[in-house]
Design a protein around this motif. Structure first.
Motif, PDB file in Angstrom:
ATOM      1  N   GLY A   1      55.427  -8.809  -4.675  1.00 49.06           N
ATOM      2  CA  GLY A   1      54.874  -8.474  -5.850  1.00 49.06           C
ATOM      3  C   GLY A   1      55.645  -9.462  -7.154  1.00 49.06           C
ATOM      4  N   ASP A   2      54.924  -9.257  -8.268  1.00 48.18           N
ATOM      5  CA  ASP A   2      55.272  -9.943  -9.446  1.00 48.18           C
ATOM      6  C   ASP A   2      56.244  -8.919 -10.176  1.00 48.18           C
ATOM      7  OD1 ASP A   2      55.654 -11.805 -11.496  1.00 48.18           O
ATOM      8  OD2 ASP A   2      53.881 -11.259 -12.600  1.00 48.18           O
ATOM      9  N   MET A   3      57.560  -8.951 -10.124  1.00 48.11           N
ATOM     10  CA  MET A   3      58.396  -7.877 -10.706  1.00 48.11           C
ATOM     11  C   MET A   3      59.402  -8.607 -11.683  1.00 48.11           C
ATOM     12  SD  MET A   3      60.012  -5.994  -7.399  1.00 48.11           S
ATOM     13  CE  MET A   3      60.536  -4.805  -8.257  1.00 48.11           C
ATOM     14  N   ASP A   4      59.355  -7.992 -12.938  1.00 50.03           N
ATOM     15  CA  ASP A   4      60.107  -8.559 -14.091  1.00 50.03           C
ATOM     16  C   ASP A   4      61.570  -8.579 -13.799  1.00 50.03           C
ATOM     17  OD1 ASP A   4      61.030  -6.067 -15.310  1.00 50.03           O
ATOM     18  OD2 ASP A   4      59.256  -6.030 -16.341  1.00 50.03           O
ATOM     19  N   VAL A   5      62.516  -9.007 -14.665  1.00 50.39           N
ATOM     20  CA  VAL A   5      63.955  -8.988 -14.271  1.00 50.39           C
ATOM     21  C   VAL A   5      64.448  -7.614 -14.459  1.00 50.39           C
ATOM     22  CG1 VAL A   5      64.670  -9.532 -16.910  1.00 50.39           C
ATOM     23  CG2 VAL A   5      66.044 -10.347 -14.838  1.00 50.39           C
ATOM     24  N   PHE A   6      63.989  -6.886 -15.250  1.00 52.97           N
ATOM     25  CA  PHE A   6      64.573  -5.389 -15.644  1.00 52.97           C
ATOM     26  C   PHE A   6      64.381  -4.366 -14.261  1.00 52.97           C
ATOM     27  CE2 PHE A   6      63.916  -7.024 -19.973  1.00 52.97           C
ATOM     28  CZ  PHE A   6      65.353  -6.421 -20.549  1.00 52.97           C
ATOM     29  N   GLU A   7      63.032  -4.658 -13.598  1.00 55.26           N
ATOM     30  CA  GLU A   7      62.821  -3.881 -12.516  1.00 55.26           C
ATOM     31  C   GLU A   7      63.788  -4.441 -11.452  1.00 55.26           C
ATOM     32  OE1 GLU A   7      58.417  -3.319 -11.869  1.00 55.26           O
ATOM     33  OE2 GLU A   7      58.505  -5.259 -12.480  1.00 55.26           O
ATOM     34  N   VAL A   8      64.282  -5.752 -11.333  1.00 59.38           N
ATOM     35  CA  VAL A   8      65.107  -6.170 -10.267  1.00 59.38           C
ATOM     36  C   VAL A   8      66.642  -5.449 -10.611  1.00 59.38           C
ATOM     37  CG1 VAL A   8      66.266  -8.045  -9.345  1.00 59.38           C
ATOM     38  CG2 VAL A   8      63.705  -8.057  -9.720  1.00 59.38           C
ATOM     39  N   THR A   9      66.781  -5.531 -11.948  1.00 61.36           N
ATOM     40  CA  THR A   9      68.274  -5.214 -12.471  1.00 61.36           C
ATOM     41  C   THR A   9      68.257  -3.809 -12.169  1.00 61.36           C
ATOM     42  OG1 THR A   9      68.216  -6.772 -14.392  1.00 61.36           O
ATOM     43  CG2 THR A   9      69.695  -4.974 -14.369  1.00 61.36           C
ATOM     44  N   ALA A  10      67.354  -2.852 -12.538  1.00 64.39           N
ATOM     45  CA  ALA A  10      67.393  -1.545 -12.019  1.00 64.39           C
ATOM     46  C   ALA A  10      67.698  -1.475 -10.445  1.00 64.39           C
ATOM     47  CB  ALA A  10      66.265  -0.795 -12.482  1.00 64.39           C
ATOM     48  N   ILE A  11      66.929  -2.045  -9.648  1.00 69.32           N
ATOM     49  CA  ILE A  11      67.139  -2.092  -8.281  1.00 69.32           C
ATOM     50  C   ILE A  11      68.534  -2.612  -7.803  1.00 69.32           C
ATOM     51  CG2 ILE A  11      66.337  -2.777  -6.141  1.00 69.32           C
ATOM     52  CD1 ILE A  11      63.556  -3.376  -7.173  1.00 69.32           C
ATOM     53  N   THR A  12      69.067  -3.519  -8.327  1.00 74.28           N
ATOM     54  CA  THR A  12      70.433  -3.999  -8.310  1.00 74.28           C
ATOM     55  C   THR A  12      71.375  -2.856  -8.587  1.00 74.28           C
ATOM     56  OG1 THR A  12      69.612  -6.099  -8.897  1.00 74.28           O
ATOM     57  CG2 THR A  12      72.102  -5.731  -8.936  1.00 74.28           C
ATOM     58  N   LEU A  13      71.239  -2.210  -9.651  1.00 69.75           N
ATOM     59  CA  LEU A  13      72.105  -1.036  -9.953  1.00 69.75           C
ATOM     60  C   LEU A  13      71.934   0.280  -9.359  1.00 69.75           C
ATOM     61  CD1 LEU A  13      72.144  -1.573 -13.916  1.00 69.75           C
ATOM     62  CD2 LEU A  13      73.817  -2.241 -12.179  1.00 69.75           C
TER      63      LEU A  13
END
Length: 672
Positions: A531-543
């Motif tokens: 899906g189309d995810m923004d950088v903040f969603e990906v950052t939250a997953i990363t953390l």
């Protein structure tokens, strides 16, 4: 000689001035009431003997409001010349006023524990609207015939004079309560009272209650770690609801098991200081008749255990929630939690009514010392009257600005009948409207957002620099005619993320390999994003945050109590924000065992430094000191403080009456 009494009121909403007018008519006092863009002015004859008692009683009558400020008075030999705002008949969507609340808790009243109690100046009116104009025939209440007592009130009660939604227990909306075995119908005062008493009792014993409130379905429960309730049943309804709230996450069961993702409902203001760390402005906002959502710092150990360092907090905002909370207090509960969900959500009990409703998105409010602005949402803000000199129709995020007779109204697209217009402006991401796409003028979010701010400050046509920050960061230039994306963000695509990071610069491939070894589960998750995810969603997953969103990062940043952040990469070349450099920097700090709250705090401080560095350069280049900020990302305490430090001298402008988020576009598009 005139006696002038003024109350600061920073909104074009007229429910407060309407309430004052109604009371003035009741008392038969001679007064002229004028609402301007920033105050409500009452002009009295100095010698009126009713003046003192009128002002004293008015103080008890008026509700607390986000928009109300200080009052002052003076004498004048001449009547002041004032420019009044348009008075409109638009349905509000706020909490019951003090008078209506008093009726709901008065056992002698026809509205004792009747949750749909409201008047001309308060309550949840908009959910019942089907189309304009706002009259009973254009609401779902048209199917109910007022009883003789309500008819009499509609003629004589200053609060409900000609009120379209007048009703009471005798002629109004019925409630029912179901569990696995029984169905209970509320038919009289005792039934209504008992229904809320049983609901609160169920919640106090660990059960869940799915309740149709006037703002849509909410599932209430008492928060506890890894909350779960046995023997839940899935309720299905045969009703057709108009625009009911949908789950905001993929699994509401997941939210219940992770309490931090729910909204904390304070049942009684007495628990505020015990459980929350509130400044005076936050305390007043939660208790205001507008009842916004606020993210506030937590205080007690028990709330910290559920929500961490901050929580999204709400005070009861409609009749259903207000009566439930009143009974919860009697059962010893100072708070409970709820999630917004659909009508078929699993729960132990269901409280329902058969009237269709048209829900609005709840409105989040941001407060930083004396600064206060709406982050996102529709309730409180819409519907509203908009100045529309071109009689243009604009559409964005299922909101529309439509000319009706002599005024233009911004509201949900669904409440307008067919409209014919020569000018149709539609947000580029919005679905098509009209028969032919070439009839539509498409626009970008950042264009309309910037113009919405300039229009509120009457600066359309003047050169300005803008920063739009909502998932991605863009620096804008308005030349007086057109908004130009002067420094656009480098586009972010979440698919094939590791390949993009690997090729970012020398050494990036080593970081990818090291990260895969240190965080194999997160690495695998990021390698299979959909899906189309923004950088903040990906950052939250990363953390590894529970709340995988901008909201989750913002909440985590609030738990850092130190000063001074790490430098997070925000750009690589041409001063453009680079999402992949940003993520790479965060992963590097993760590998260095830096705490999540320190990283999240540093994210916003670094953005503040970057914006503070680039904006003055752009201002000097174009010869303008007008700076506009828009986008939900600015609703973060760390970022806002950093912006005030770096750009405070330029006094950046933000929306006053509209959200800083995406819902401002429908207004800004009027000025494209």
């Amino acid at each position: 000689m005139y006696f002038i009494f003024e109350i600061t009121f920073s909104s074009n909403k007229n429910y407060i001035s309407k309430l004052i007018r109604g009371y003035a008519n009741k008392t038969e006092i001679e007064v002229e009431i004028v609402q301007t863009k920033d105050k409500i002015v009452m002009i009295f004859n100095q010698d009126d003997e009713k003046l003192e008692s009128f002002l004293l009683n008015m103080e008890d009558l008026l509700p607390a409001s986000l928009f109300l400020g200080n009052a002052n008075h003076y004498f004048s030999e001449e009547k002041p010349s004032l420019v009044a705002v348009e008075q409109s008949n638009l349905p509000v969507n706020i909490a019951p006023c003090p008078s209506c609340q008093k009726e709901m808790f008065d056992v002698s009243s026809r509205r004792f524990y009747y949750p749909f109690t409201s008047c001309n100046s308060c309550g949840s009116q908009h959910p019942f609207l089907t189309k304009y104009p706002y009259i009973r025939a254009n609401t779902t209440m048209k199917f109910l015939v007022p009883c003789s007592e309500c008819e009499k009130e509609r003629e004589t009660n200053f609060l409900r004079k000609d009120y379209p939604l007048i009703s009471c227990i005798e002629c109004g909306i019925g409630l029912r309560m179901l569990n696995q075995e029984t169905e209970h119908m509320a038919l009289n005062k005792g039934d209504y009272h008992n229904l809320f008493k049983v609901s609160a009792g169920a919640i106090s014993t660990g059960k869940t209650v799915l309740m149709k409130t006037i703002h849509g379905y909410r599932k209430f429960f008492y928060p506890k770690p890894n909350a779960s309730s046995i023997d839940k049943i899935k309720f299905t309804t045969n009703k057709v609801d108009i625009g009911l709230s949908k789950p905001q996450n993929t699994s509401t069961k997941h939210i219940e098991n992770n309490v931090a993702l729910s909204t904390l409902l304070m049942a009684n203001s007495a628990g505020f200081n015990k459980h929350l760390m509130l400044v005076e402005q936050e305390f007043n906002a939660l208790l205001s008749i507008e009842r916004p959502l606020l993210r506030v710092a937590t205080k007690s150990d028990e709330i910290k255990k559920f929500y961490g360092s901050s929580a999204l907090v709400k005070y009861p905002d409609d009749g259903m929630t207000m009566l439930l909370a009143a009974e919860a207090v009697k059962h010893g509960l100072e708070y409970m939690a709820y999630i917004e969900c659909s009508s078929d959500e699993e729960a132990d009990f269901l409280v329902d009514f058969d009237m269709p409703i048209n829900t609005q998105k709840d409105t989040k409010l941001f407060i930083n010392q004396d600064a206060k602005f709406f982050i996102s949402g529709e309730r409180i803000i819409y519907p509203t009257i908009a100045k529309n000199e071109k009689a243009r129709v604009t559409v964005a995020h299922d909101l529309a600005c439509v000319p009706l007779e002599e005024e233009s109204i911004i509201d949900s697209f669904s409440v307008f009948d067919s409209v014919y217009t020569s000018e149709l402006y539609v947000l580029d991401a919005q679905k098509n409207f009209g028969n032919e796409e070439n009839n539509q003028n498409k626009f970008e979010q950042y264009e309309a957002s910037m113009l919405s701010v300039l229009a509120e400050y009457e600066k359309v046509g003047e050169k300005a620099i803008g920063v739009h920050f909502d998932g991605s960061l863009n620096f804008l230039y308005y030349n007086g005619k057109k908004v130009i994306n002067a420094v656009p963000a480098i586009p972010f695509e979440s698919d094939n993320l590791w390949e993009k990071i690997r090729t970012l610069r020398d050494g990036s491939d080593r970081l990818v390999n090291n990260y895969k070894k240190a965080y194999p589960k997160i690495w695998d998750r990021l390698d299979n994003l959909e899906g189309d995810m923004d950088v903040f969603e990906v950052t939250a997953i990363t953390l590894g945050l529970e709340n995988e969103s901008f909201e989750g990062i913002s909440s985590e940043s609030l738990s850092f109590l130190g000063k001074g952040g790490l430098q997070i990469d925000t750009k690589i070349k041409d001063n453009r924000f680079d999402n992949y450099a940003f993520l790479t920097s965060i992963m590097s700090y993760q590998l260095g065992d830096v705490e999540n709250n320190y990283i999240c705090y540093s994210i916003y401080e670094s953005f503040g430094d970057y914006i503070g560095e680039l904006v003055p350069q752009l201002c000097d280049k174009v010869g303008s000191n007008i700076v506009v900020l828009s986008g939900e990302t600015f609703a973060n305490q760390s970022l806002y403080a950093s912006i005030q430090k770096t750009l405070g001298a330029k006094k950046p402008l933000m929306n006053k009456n509209f959200p800083i988020g995406k819902e401002n576009a429908v207004y800004g598009a009027l000025y494209l």
